[in-house]
Design a protein around this motif. Structure first.
Motif, PDB file in Angstrom:
ATOM      1  N   PHE A 291      28.282 -38.882 -11.299  1.00  0.00           N
ATOM      2  CA  PHE A 291      27.701 -39.071  -9.970  1.00  0.00           C
ATOM      3  C   PHE A 291      27.154 -37.768  -9.378  1.00  0.00           C
ATOM      4  O   PHE A 291      27.106 -37.596  -8.169  1.00  0.00           O
ATOM      5  N   MET A 292      26.699 -36.869 -10.256  1.00  0.00           N
ATOM      6  CA  MET A 292      26.185 -35.594  -9.765  1.00  0.00           C
ATOM      7  C   MET A 292      25.000 -35.792  -8.824  1.00  0.00           C
ATOM      8  O   MET A 292      24.842 -35.079  -7.833  1.00  0.00           O
ATOM      9  N   GLU A 293      24.158 -36.786  -9.118  1.00  0.00           N
ATOM     10  CA  GLU A 293      22.968 -37.005  -8.288  1.00  0.00           C
ATOM     11  C   GLU A 293      23.339 -37.393  -6.866  1.00  0.00           C
ATOM     12  O   GLU A 293      22.567 -37.200  -5.936  1.00  0.00           O
TER      13      GLU A 293
ATOM     14  N   SER B 118      28.425 -28.342  -3.275  1.00  0.00           N
ATOM     15  CA  SER B 118      29.620 -28.050  -4.060  1.00  0.00           C
ATOM     16  C   SER B 118      30.878 -28.540  -3.361  1.00  0.00           C
ATOM     17  O   SER B 118      31.836 -28.964  -4.019  1.00  0.00           O
ATOM     18  N   LEU B 119      30.909 -28.473  -2.031  1.00  0.00           N
ATOM     19  CA  LEU B 119      32.027 -29.062  -1.297  1.00  0.00           C
ATOM     20  C   LEU B 119      32.114 -30.562  -1.557  1.00  0.00           C
ATOM     21  O   LEU B 119      33.209 -31.109  -1.770  1.00  0.00           O
ATOM     22  N   GLU B 120      30.966 -31.226  -1.522  1.00  0.00           N
ATOM     23  CA  GLU B 120      30.929 -32.657  -1.820  1.00  0.00           C
ATOM     24  C   GLU B 120      31.474 -32.917  -3.214  1.00  0.00           C
ATOM     25  O   GLU B 120      32.278 -33.835  -3.427  1.00  0.00           O
ATOM     26  N   SER B 121      31.073 -32.098  -4.173  1.00  0.00           N
ATOM     27  CA  SER B 121      31.545 -32.264  -5.548  1.00  0.00           C
ATOM     28  C   SER B 121      33.053 -32.105  -5.637  1.00  0.00           C
ATOM     29  O   SER B 121      33.721 -32.835  -6.387  1.00  0.00           O
ATOM     30  N   MET B 122      33.602 -31.166  -4.898  1.00  0.00           N
ATOM     31  CA  MET B 122      35.056 -30.978  -4.906  1.00  0.00           C
ATOM     32  C   MET B 122      35.769 -32.204  -4.336  1.00  0.00           C
ATOM     33  O   MET B 122      36.819 -32.619  -4.837  1.00  0.00           O
ATOM     34  N   LEU B 123      35.193 -32.786  -3.283  1.00  0.00           N
ATOM     35  CA  LEU B 123      35.834 -33.938  -2.651  1.00  0.00           C
ATOM     36  C   LEU B 123      35.830 -35.169  -3.555  1.00  0.00           C
ATOM     37  O   LEU B 123      36.764 -35.976  -3.505  1.00  0.00           O
ATOM     38  N   VAL B 124      34.787 -35.339  -4.372  1.00  0.00           N
ATOM     39  CA  VAL B 124      34.701 -36.543  -5.198  1.00  0.00           C
ATOM     40  C   VAL B 124      35.204 -36.312  -6.625  1.00  0.00           C
ATOM     41  O   VAL B 124      35.343 -37.275  -7.385  1.00  0.00           O
ATOM     42  N   SER B 125      35.513 -35.061  -6.989  1.00  0.00           N
ATOM     43  CA  SER B 125      35.909 -34.756  -8.360  1.00  0.00           C
ATOM     44  C   SER B 125      37.329 -35.238  -8.655  1.00  0.00           C
ATOM     45  O   SER B 125      38.247 -35.061  -7.842  1.00  0.00           O
TER      46      SER B 125
ATOM     47  N   GLY C 224      27.237 -24.280  -8.270  1.00  0.00           N
ATOM     48  CA  GLY C 224      26.785 -24.849  -9.528  1.00  0.00           C
ATOM     49  C   GLY C 224      26.668 -23.879 -10.678  1.00  0.00           C
ATOM     50  O   GLY C 224      26.674 -24.292 -11.840  1.00  0.00           O
ATOM     51  N   ASP C 225      26.562 -22.576 -10.403  1.00  0.00           N
ATOM     52  CA  ASP C 225      26.422 -21.594 -11.480  1.00  0.00           C
ATOM     53  C   ASP C 225      27.755 -20.968 -11.890  1.00  0.00           C
ATOM     54  O   ASP C 225      27.791 -20.130 -12.789  1.00  0.00           O
ATOM     55  N   VAL C 226      28.848 -21.347 -11.221  1.00  0.00           N
ATOM     56  CA  VAL C 226      30.163 -20.802 -11.553  1.00  0.00           C
ATOM     57  C   VAL C 226      30.718 -21.544 -12.766  1.00  0.00           C
ATOM     58  O   VAL C 226      30.672 -22.781 -12.826  1.00  0.00           O
ATOM     59  N   SER C 227      31.249 -20.815 -13.733  1.00  0.00           N
ATOM     60  CA  SER C 227      31.705 -21.407 -14.986  1.00  0.00           C
ATOM     61  C   SER C 227      32.942 -22.284 -14.780  1.00  0.00           C
ATOM     62  O   SER C 227      33.662 -22.169 -13.778  1.00  0.00           O
ATOM     63  N   THR C 228      33.190 -23.143 -15.761  1.00  0.00           N
ATOM     64  CA  THR C 228      34.351 -24.038 -15.694  1.00  0.00           C
ATOM     65  C   THR C 228      35.649 -23.246 -15.659  1.00  0.00           C
ATOM     66  O   THR C 228      36.571 -23.584 -14.905  1.00  0.00           O
ATOM     67  N   SER C 229      35.756 -22.190 -16.458  1.00  0.00           N
ATOM     68  CA  SER C 229      36.992 -21.387 -16.468  1.00  0.00           C
ATOM     69  C   SER C 229      37.205 -20.704 -15.123  1.00  0.00           C
ATOM     70  O   SER C 229      38.347 -20.610 -14.640  1.00  0.00           O
ATOM     71  N   ALA C 230      36.116 -20.227 -14.499  1.00  0.00           N
ATOM     72  CA  ALA C 230      36.253 -19.590 -13.189  1.00  0.00           C
ATOM     73  C   ALA C 230      36.694 -20.612 -12.143  1.00  0.00           C
ATOM     74  O   ALA C 230      37.484 -20.299 -11.259  1.00  0.00           O
ATOM     75  N   ARG C 231      36.231 -21.846 -12.261  1.00  0.00           N
ATOM     76  CA  ARG C 231      36.646 -22.879 -11.310  1.00  0.00           C
ATOM     77  C   ARG C 231      38.126 -23.206 -11.475  1.00  0.00           C
ATOM     78  O   ARG C 231      38.829 -23.431 -10.497  1.00  0.00           O
ATOM     79  N   ARG C 232      38.590 -23.242 -12.721  1.00  0.00           N
ATOM     80  CA  ARG C 232      40.022 -23.470 -12.942  1.00  0.00           C
ATOM     81  C   ARG C 232      40.846 -22.372 -12.280  1.00  0.00           C
ATOM     82  O   ARG C 232      41.902 -22.631 -11.694  1.00  0.00           O
TER      83      ARG C 232
ATOM     84  N   PRO D 270      28.863 -51.946  -9.256  1.00  0.00           N
ATOM     85  CA  PRO D 270      28.066 -51.727 -10.479  1.00  0.00           C
ATOM     86  C   PRO D 270      26.672 -51.173 -10.211  1.00  0.00           C
ATOM     87  O   PRO D 270      26.150 -50.394 -11.012  1.00  0.00           O
ATOM     88  N   ALA D 271      26.047 -51.560  -9.085  1.00  0.00           N
ATOM     89  CA  ALA D 271      24.702 -51.040  -8.807  1.00  0.00           C
ATOM     90  C   ALA D 271      24.740 -49.535  -8.573  1.00  0.00           C
ATOM     91  O   ALA D 271      23.833 -48.808  -8.990  1.00  0.00           O
ATOM     92  N   ALA D 272      25.772 -49.046  -7.904  1.00  0.00           N
ATOM     93  CA  ALA D 272      25.905 -47.594  -7.688  1.00  0.00           C
ATOM     94  C   ALA D 272      26.185 -46.876  -8.998  1.00  0.00           C
ATOM     95  O   ALA D 272      25.668 -45.779  -9.242  1.00  0.00           O
ATOM     96  N   GLU D 273      27.018 -47.491  -9.864  1.00  0.00           N
ATOM     97  CA  GLU D 273      27.276 -46.905 -11.184  1.00  0.00           C
ATOM     98  C   GLU D 273      25.975 -46.753 -11.967  1.00  0.00           C
ATOM     99  O   GLU D 273      25.707 -45.711 -12.565  1.00  0.00           O
ATOM    100  N   GLN D 274      25.154 -47.805 -11.940  1.00  0.00           N
ATOM    101  CA  GLN D 274      23.915 -47.785 -12.703  1.00  0.00           C
ATOM    102  C   GLN D 274      22.896 -46.820 -12.116  1.00  0.00           C
ATOM    103  O   GLN D 274      22.213 -46.098 -12.853  1.00  0.00           O
ATOM    104  N   ARG D 275      22.787 -46.787 -10.774  1.00  0.00           N
ATOM    105  CA  ARG D 275      21.738 -45.993 -10.120  1.00  0.00           C
ATOM    106  C   ARG D 275      22.110 -44.522  -9.986  1.00  0.00           C
ATOM    107  O   ARG D 275      21.276 -43.638 -10.158  1.00  0.00           O
ATOM    108  N   PHE D 276      23.369 -44.224  -9.677  1.00  0.00           N
ATOM    109  CA  PHE D 276      23.757 -42.841  -9.364  1.00  0.00           C
ATOM    110  C   PHE D 276      24.872 -42.288 -10.256  1.00  0.00           C
ATOM    111  O   PHE D 276      25.300 -41.154 -10.064  1.00  0.00           O
ATOM    112  N   GLY D 277      25.366 -43.073 -11.228  1.00  0.00           N
ATOM    113  CA  GLY D 277      26.590 -42.700 -11.936  1.00  0.00           C
ATOM    114  C   GLY D 277      26.436 -41.692 -13.048  1.00  0.00           C
ATOM    115  O   GLY D 277      27.438 -41.245 -13.612  1.00  0.00           O
TER     116      GLY D 277
END
Length: 740
Positions: A497-499, A164-171, A140-148, A486-493
């Motif tokens: 969907f970072m949450e 962060s692995l989860e974030s990569m899978l859903v990104s 989470g602390d790695v910059s956007t340019s470093a991720r690219r 829609p409920a997931a969009e409203q609750r976690f979106g």
């Protein structure tokens, strides 16, 4: 070279270096001069171990790990803190990387803390550079340019967290099938820190999804400090591969004769009673001047208060806890690593393997809640040749003194808590069903269990949870396919969907800023309670005056103050003591002393405490005592979860308020011994799960995506100790009336 840069070596240079290694391990040392087995590792890796690191031999763990890791087996490497576990995994993996010509990101190195990843990166970059490979960070602390840069270069080893692995899978910005196409091995550092809570279930689920994406088994290597059930921990780590893939625990130092000797003989442990935090600060400031001391506290508030007290005594002090900003912690840890005569005060954030330099002393305020935690902290010392591992306990109360003595009694017997995954993680199942629909966009309504390779509870047993998600709009279904509703969009979106990628609910803290510099975060109650005069905070061991509060953005601005600051955070992580530790405390109160050095103050206070509580302990069983006020307490000495289970089971005789703690249960005042015997005769055959409050359910993340009955069942199962309750009910109980 930045942290995400991959190291590449000219092929001709690499061939020449390999030739030198094969001809004799370089110019400084030859094969006959060292004990490292020349044929076990890649010659270039071996050359650098000898000539770059200057090692004449490998540790037993590092030798024994080579065979199973090179063979591709799943492995649990077990050793004390600073036992060389990272190298035990890295050297054979680098050898495989070369001999099998792995390409792309072939190794994931997963840690529970971003700070631990940051600390490991320079060391692993050095090792990968030996063989012309690269390493990078992704969290989470790695910059956007470093991720690219990471996505473009695809480093051979990626250091990351499960979230962060989860974030990569859903990104939508990561082609996870392409990026992970070359994945061969996952190394899980501090695996015991994952397995004992819901982050472990989340990690297992994400690893199964990665395996499904890759389309082949992925080797799993766990690194752990001492645990009470290593074989069971390895089976847990294997997930769906348990019983299918070859696996072994590698722990030569734990099974050696020296390891089986009484623990107290190999360390310098002292137990002292100081009575207050101010007295503890005086002892720390006076003892061991000129040495580097790491002080552990059991709360962030205690860290802050002790830091201020030490500064008032002209001690060079640094602080580390989870509510300090990343920059504040990093500066403190770096300054501490470079200093000599100083103290760093920390919560458990420095319990894991973050390098803070060469420590002289570990000091413990009061006591940690587990033997495992104590062993992690003890292991931060004694790393220099000839130096002994050491810990000084400074206890502020008679109760923490008895608890520390009980913990040391268990440790001296080489007892360590087993690491057990929390039961029935239905809320994580709901989170994973939503996450896999984000990852794949559309998933077959009959094929989704394949994403976790049949691993329970993410397999067919999750059907009721899937139906609930569909019925309540968290998932939509069309043409036999499931997708985000829609409920997931409203609750976690929110925020892409970072949450949904984190399994814990963070407390709603306010960010504290001095100018543009972030100091950390505080509990909002400090900003809302009524005060007379200036509102002052204690953060980073200093007092601050609040100058402005931005309620909408949850920020407050401060300037330095000359004192009067206060610190407070909720203690959300407290789960109570276990059966074994509370029983060890009872042993101490009955007269047992741990085989460590006790100061005269500690001896005198323990003697007094034994006298004060003599009516509450009995070597032959439990005590039901009516005190001078007529209140009736059942002193089980059985731990919080055991007492919660007993309270639910014997609700007919428990006080209507259902009051209990780690040590006792309050009973109805009119209970008679004959009624007790009648009601407890068959209680062991009708044990009940504890009741769960609505507040507890609302605090369970993703509980909104579960049927309430399943959320309640999850929390009830986690609040119980059925085995412990059954044990207590088989023990004799005597009634005692205190004389007026």
């Amino acid at each position: 070279m930045g942290p995400t840069a991959a190291v590449r070596v000219d092929p001709a240079h690499r061939r020449a270096e390999r030739g030198r290694a094969e001809r004799g391990l370089g110019r400084r040392h030859r094969a006959a001069d060292v004990s490292v087995p020349p044929s076990a590792l890649d010659p270039v890796v071996l050359h650098h171990i000898v000539n770059d690191l200057g090692w004449r031999d490998l540790r037993p763990l590092q030798r024994d790990a080579i065979g199973p890791i090179v063979a591709g087996e799943d492995v649990l490497l077990l050793a004390p803190t600073a036992g060389g576990k990272t190298e035990a995994a890295a050297f054979p993996l680098l050898s495989r990387m070369s001999s099998e010509r792995w390409s792309g990101t072939s190794v994931l190195y997963v840690c529970p803390l971003k700070a631990l990843l940051n600390n490991l990166e320079p060391r692993l970059r050095r090792y990968t550079g030996w063989v012309g490979r690269g390493v990078a960070l992704w969290h989470g602390d790695v910059s956007t340019s470093a991720r690219r840069s990471v996505l473009w270069q695809r480093p051979d080893i990626l250091l990351t967290t499960p979230e962060s692995l989860e974030s990569m899978l859903v990104s939508v910005n990561v082609d996870h099938r392409l990026f992970f196409a070359g994945l061969r091995t996952v190394v899980v550092d501090e695996v015991h820190a994952f397995a004992g809570d819901d982050r472990g279930w989340h990690l297992l689920a994400v690893l199964e999804r990665l395996t499904h994406v890759v389309g082949r088994p992925v080797q799993r290597i766990g690194l752990s400090a001492t645990v009470g059930n290593p074989a069971q921990l390895l089976t847990w780590l294997q997930g769906s591969g348990a019983g299918v893939r070859p696996a072994q625990v590698v722990a030569p130092e734990m099974s050696a004769p020296a390891a089986s000797a009484p623990a107290a003989q190999s360390a310098e442990i002292e137990l002292d009673y100081v009575g207050s935090l101010s007295n503890a600060a005086t002892v720390i400031a006076t003892l061991h001047q000129g040495e580097k001391r790491l002080v552990f506290c059991e709360s962030r508030q205690t860290v802050e208060e002790l830091g201020l007290l030490l500064r008032q005594r002209d001690v060079t002090v640094f602080l580390s806890h989870a509510s300090l900003s990343v920059d504040e912690r990093r500066r403190a840890e770096q300054a501490f690593a470079e200093a000599r005569n100083c103290v760093i005060v920390s919560t458990s954030t420095l319990e894991l393997g973050i390098d803070v330099g060469d420590l002289d002393r570990v000091i413990q305020i009061d006591t940690p809640a587990t033997v495992s935690s104590f062993m992690q902290r003890l292991g931060r010392t004694g790393r220099r040749p000839g130096a002994a591992r050491n810990t000084l306990f400074l206890c502020r109360s008679a109760d923490t003194l008895a608890a520390a003595a009980g913990l040391l009694l268990l440790w001296s017997r080489s007892w360590v808590e087993p690491v057990l995954a929390p039961p029935e993680p239905r809320h994580i199942v709901a989170q994973q069903l939503l996450a896999v629909c984000l990852q794949e966009h559309r998933v077959g309504d009959r094929l989704w269990p394949r994403c976790w390779n049949g691993l329970e509870p993410f397999g067919p047993a999750a059907e009721p949870i899937a139906r609930h998600l569909i019925e309540h709009g968290y998932l939509d279904r069309d043409g036999g396919m499931l997708f985000i509703g829609p409920a997931a969009e409203q609750r976690f979106g929110r925020r892409h969907f970072m949450e949904l990628t984190a399994v814990f609910t963070g407390s709603p803290e306010f960010t504290v800023l001095h100018g543009r510099a972030e100091l950390g975060r505080v509990d909002p109650s400090l900003l809302t309670e009524q005060v007379h005069g200036d509102r002052r905070l204690l953060l980073s061991g200093r007092s601050w005056r609040v100058t402005y509060i931005d309620w909408r953005r949850r920020r407050c601005f401060v300037e330095p103050a000359d004192g009067g600051g206060r610190a407070r955070w909720p203690n959300r992580g407290w789960a109570g003591l276990g059966l074994e530790l509370t029983r060890a405390i009872r042993e101490v109160l009955l007269g047992a002393d741990p085989p460590v050095k006790l100061t005269r103050r500690a001896v005198d206070r323990l003697v007094a405490r034994r006298e004060e509580l003599s009516e509450l302990v009995h070597p032959g069983g439990n005590v039901i005592l009516r005190d001078k006020d007529g209140d009736l307490h059942w002193w089980t000495w059985a731990g919080f979860r055991t007492n919660a289970t007993l309270t639910a089971t014997l609700s007919d005789v428990v006080d209507p308020a259902s009051r209990f703690d780690d040590f006792s249960i309050r009973l109805r005042e009119d209970l008679m011994p004959s009624q007790w015997r009648e009601l407890t005769t068959d209680a062991g055959q009708r044990l009940c799960l504890p009741e769960v409050s609505d507040k507890a359910v609302s605090g369970l993340k993703f509980s909104a995506a579960l049927p309430k009955r399943l959320a309640v069942a999850t929390l009830a199962a986690r609040s119980a100790d059925i085995k412990g309750a059954g044990t207590v009910l088989t023990e004799p109980t005597r009634f005692v009336n205190l004389r007026g």
